[in-house]
Structure formats: C-alpha cells, structure tokens
Design an enzyme around this catalytic site. Structure first.
Site, PDB file in Angstrom:
ATOM      1  CG  ASP A 118      43.132  37.547  39.188  1.00 49.68           C
ATOM      2  OD1 ASP A 118      42.636  36.888  38.249  1.00 49.68           O
ATOM      3  OD2 ASP A 118      42.841  37.367  40.377  1.00 49.68           O
ATOM      4  CE  LYS A 122      33.481  31.931  37.172  1.00 48.18           C
ATOM      5  NZ  LYS A 122      32.637  31.692  38.377  1.00 48.18           N
TER       6      LYS A 122
END
Length: 213
Positions: A118, A122
């Site tokens: 992943d 952000k």
C-alpha cells in the site's frame, strides 16, 4: 471502505496444519528448527494470493520461505497453492507486519521481499509505508550479514520515496530498475498484481537494498 470477510475462510485456513504456523511467536529465534531442513530463510511481507512465494519455493528448494498476510481469505488462496504443489519449504503466517519483532530474532533472516505494498499516498501516512525508515531499521535487525530487501511497486512516487529511505538507512542500493518488464533482468518472478499491471502497460519499479557489514 471496510473489507468484507468471506464466510468460512478463517475456519478453512486453520485446518492447514502443514502450511500455516498458528503460533509464530514460539519460533522467534528458532525458525531453523521449524522447517524440515536448515536453509537460508526468505520472507515475503504481504504475500497476497501466493503466486510469487510459491513460485520461488518451487524454483529454490534450497531456501525456506515464510509468507506473511493479514487478510485470511486471501492468505487461504496462498496456502492452497502451496498445498496443491506439495511444497514443504514454505509456510505462512496469518499476522500483522507491524508485529514482526514478536516473531523474528536478530540476524535470523537472509532476505525480505516487499511487493506492491500500500503506497499510503498522503504525507501524514508516510510512516505506514512498509519502506519507511522505521520499518527498514527493524528489518535490518532481523537480517544477517549481507541480508537483502527486494522491493517492487507500480507506484513511481513510492519508489522514489523508498530509494531515499533505503539510502537513509545505510543500505547499499543495487539493481535499480525503472521499467522492469522492458529491462534485461532475467528470471523475474511475478506476483498476481504485477501480471495485471504489466498487461495494462504500466511500469514496474524494482530495487534491492543490501545490509552493509
């Protein structure tokens, strides 16, 4: 979005005695005794459906492999692949990679694979990336002399971030590839995600970081 769990996956997974280590904490510092034979140990973090690690295990009977995955219904697919191929040099942990220090001791591993993790895009989530320096420093303690981390991703920004993190942790970078499927690298073992992304014409990024003596 909350993940839907497949009914019965947990119960079916737990029936696989030979390819699922149910209490991995017991083997911290003693993984060589877990396997049938003493061999170098390679670990894949986030093993998914197991195409990558079972292919490697079949190709390299001289190495013991451990695949770690937290999603039980996905891990079940990986375990079933190992069972179908009769592989005895691979086992799986239904485990959270944030707790690796509870299952591995200093210098116990020879190589760690991180494939298509992943990207946590952000900036405030950077510490969750499996290639963040906090994770890398932990990996280094588990790896023996000249231990290596092999990393692949389809995310260019994550790749750039990871190269910087590897360097910041004093890993010697090598085999840095910015378009794996257009490179001259031989014997590349793919994951399910990799096959999908490559078929779409997406670039696959790859590098290796070696622990310095």
């Amino acid at each position: 979005m909350r993940r839907r769990k497949k009914p019965g996956a947990k119960e079916k997974l737990l029936t696989h005695e030979l390819h699922l280590c149910k209490e991995p904490e017991k083997y911290k510092g003693h993984w060589q005794g877990y396997f049938l034979e003493k061999k170098p140990i390679h670990v894949e973090l986030g093993t998914g459906r197991g195409q990558f690690i079972t292919t490697l295990a079949a190709k390299h009977p001289d190495i013991n492999f451990i695949g770690i995955e937290i999603k039980e219904e996905i891990l079940l697919k990986a375990v079933e692949k190992a069972v179908a191929q009769g592989l005895r040099n691979v086992t799986f942990l239904w485990y959270d990679v944030n707790k690796l220090d509870q299952v591995f001791a200093e210098g116990e591993l020879n190589r760690i694979y991180i494939n298509f993790c992943d990207p946590w895009p952000k900036a405030r989530m950077a510490k969750r990336r499996l290639t963040h320096r906090n994770f890398i420093e932990k990996y280094k303690t588990f790896m023996g002399e000249q231990g290596e981390i092999h990393f692949k991703t389809d995310n260019e920004k994550l790749f750039e971030f990871s190269l910087n993190e590897f360097a910041a942790c004093d890993l010697r970078l090598k085999n840095i590839i910015f378009d794996l499927h257009q490179s001259d690298m031989k014997d590349n073992t793919t994951t399910e995600y990799e096959d999908k992304f490559a078929a779409m014409g997406m670039k696959i990024y790859r590098c290796e970081g070696r622990k310095r003596n």
